[in-house]
Design a protein around this motif. Sequence first.
Motif, PDB file in Angstrom:
ATOM      1  N   GLY A  53       0.980  -1.199   0.355  1.00  0.00           N
ATOM      2  CA  GLY A  53      -0.124   0.091  -0.088  1.00  0.00           C
ATOM      3  C   GLY A  53       0.903   1.445   0.371  1.00  0.00           C
ATOM      4  N   ASP A  57       1.278   4.199  -3.836  1.00  0.00           N
ATOM      5  CA  ASP A  57       1.357   5.228  -3.350  1.00  0.00           C
ATOM      6  C   ASP A  57       1.888   6.482  -3.774  1.00  0.00           C
ATOM      7  OD1 ASP A  57      -1.730   5.536  -2.172  1.00  0.00           O
ATOM      8  OD2 ASP A  57      -0.664   6.597   0.046  1.00  0.00           O
ATOM      9  N   VAL A 104      -3.586  -6.827  -1.671  1.00  0.00           N
ATOM     10  CA  VAL A 104      -4.101  -5.461  -1.632  1.00  0.00           C
ATOM     11  C   VAL A 104      -3.770  -4.821  -2.776  1.00  0.00           C
ATOM     12  CG1 VAL A 104      -2.930  -3.241  -0.137  1.00  0.00           C
ATOM     13  CG2 VAL A 104      -3.678  -5.634   0.958  1.00  0.00           C
ATOM     14  N   LEU A 105      -2.759  -4.922  -3.566  1.00  0.00           N
ATOM     15  CA  LEU A 105      -3.008  -4.212  -4.742  1.00  0.00           C
ATOM     16  C   LEU A 105      -3.705  -3.972  -5.492  1.00  0.00           C
ATOM     17  CD1 LEU A 105       1.319  -4.723  -5.069  1.00  0.00           C
ATOM     18  CD2 LEU A 105      -0.195  -2.540  -4.820  1.00  0.00           C
ATOM     19  N   LEU A 108      -6.749  -2.128  -4.358  1.00  0.00           N
ATOM     20  CA  LEU A 108      -6.763  -1.021  -4.672  1.00  0.00           C
ATOM     21  C   LEU A 108      -7.069  -0.528  -6.485  1.00  0.00           C
ATOM     22  CD1 LEU A 108      -5.738   2.419  -3.463  1.00  0.00           C
ATOM     23  CD2 LEU A 108      -3.342   1.068  -4.209  1.00  0.00           C
ATOM     24  N   GLN A 332      -4.732   6.069   0.014  1.00  0.00           N
ATOM     25  CA  GLN A 332      -5.847   5.194  -0.276  1.00  0.00           C
ATOM     26  C   GLN A 332      -4.801   4.540  -0.477  1.00  0.00           C
ATOM     27  OE1 GLN A 332      -7.911   4.233  -3.826  1.00  0.00           O
ATOM     28  NE2 GLN A 332      -9.488   4.870  -2.523  1.00  0.00           N
ATOM     29  N   GLY A 333      -4.045   4.025  -0.555  1.00  0.00           N
ATOM     30  CA  GLY A 333      -3.118   2.851  -0.322  1.00  0.00           C
ATOM     31  C   GLY A 333      -1.995   2.368   0.689  1.00  0.00           C
ATOM     32  N   LEU A 336      -5.407   0.934   2.867  1.00  0.00           N
ATOM     33  CA  LEU A 336      -5.898  -0.512   2.553  1.00  0.00           C
ATOM     34  C   LEU A 336      -4.817  -1.069   2.939  1.00  0.00           C
ATOM     35  CD1 LEU A 336      -7.933   0.641  -0.911  1.00  0.00           C
ATOM     36  CD2 LEU A 336      -8.885   0.344   1.454  1.00  0.00           C
ATOM     37  N   GLY A 337      -3.560  -0.992   2.869  1.00  0.00           N
ATOM     38  CA  GLY A 337      -2.295  -1.701   3.621  1.00  0.00           C
ATOM     39  C   GLY A 337      -2.237  -1.948   4.761  1.00  0.00           C
TER      40      GLY A 337
END
Length: 402
Positions: A53, A57, A104-105, A108, A332-333, A336-337
């Motif tokens: 995450g 970003d 996660v990616l 995202l 955001q990354g 969410l990570g």
Amino acid sequence: MLWIALINKVGTGLWMGAAALYFTLVAGLSVAQVGILMGVSGVAGIAGAPLAGHLADRFPLTRVLVTAQVLQALALLALLTTHNFTLMLIYSAVGSLGDRGSNVLTRLYSARVSGTDRIRYQAVQRTVSNAGWAIGGLAAAVTLGIGTTHAYYGLLIGNAVSYAVVAALTLRCAEPQAPSGVVTGSQEPAPAAPPPNPWRDRAFLLFTATETMLFLDDAVLQVGMPLWIVHATTAPHGLAPLLMVLNCVMVVFCQVPLSRFASTPQSARTLLIPLAGSFTVGCLAMTASSHGGTWAAVTALLVAAIALTFAEMLHSTASWELSVTLAAGEAQGAYLGVHGLASSAQRSGGPLLVTAVIAAGPPGWLGLAAGVVATCAAQSRLVRSRLSATALSVPPVTVSEH
């Protein structure tokens, strides 16, 4: 990206059911060594979510995702080069790091490319993923029937090839536009205040902590139910894989229709009520399955599998909407990570908790149900307070042209 999800999960389905057998029958590791290897690699994977995450970003998302996919392929192929326990542990840990980061990616990417339609997009993607799991699992079952060393090699190589294929396909995907404030390597930097830090966001960290408990349906279905069938019921052992097939089929057919009930953060929060109810019904049915004859046990276990699968789908839908909504758009990354830690931590600690529940017998299932109900109540209150206090909203996402 849906084709990528399908191919990825077909490969995963090929390998996951055979991994433990490969380590024991082909690599010659002891049961204790296999347990250590999987436990340590699971712990190592926890770092993959926040690391991925953070990188997403700062660099183009698709390139970071390709890196994670290639890392998984190389880690798998490296297992073919040795039967040394230490080296296999290192390679498995590296693969787990890439796996959790990739998850996660992918989420995202879905959030950025789907915009306000993210709930339905995620539901469709999850449906496709479960279909891939089922296809890969069936293919693995047929291959394992051969039982030769080369059959195991074929499954491992098949999974590695799937990662290579999805990496090539991901390279062809357009880079989705990041939310306002996020600067990646493909964008011009702009003066801005330091982005929010999820590690200093107490409310989001508490939300993530509650998520760890709500992800337990995974450990209950994959670990708890098979062990409970074998050790506490008179149901035939062959029922366990059939219930997993039922789980996959239900997700394929029900996940998308259920997604319409979480079109807003408020409606997603409301889903915590039926989630708690479904999980409780599942635990009560697990308790009932230890009493009575074979058919009574089979019926109770069928009810448990259905109820727990509904809990899984409801949580997946609510968790997706709430995690994206509560994440600061300009980081955001990273957010969410951090949220991905919940799933990773459950994968490491969930089986231990579920085995403790089984050791406690029927009271253990009742205690687990009470814990999930309390967690749902706590998360509902937390989310309500956060939404009321900050009025967080997710800005529309412009989809890049392909």
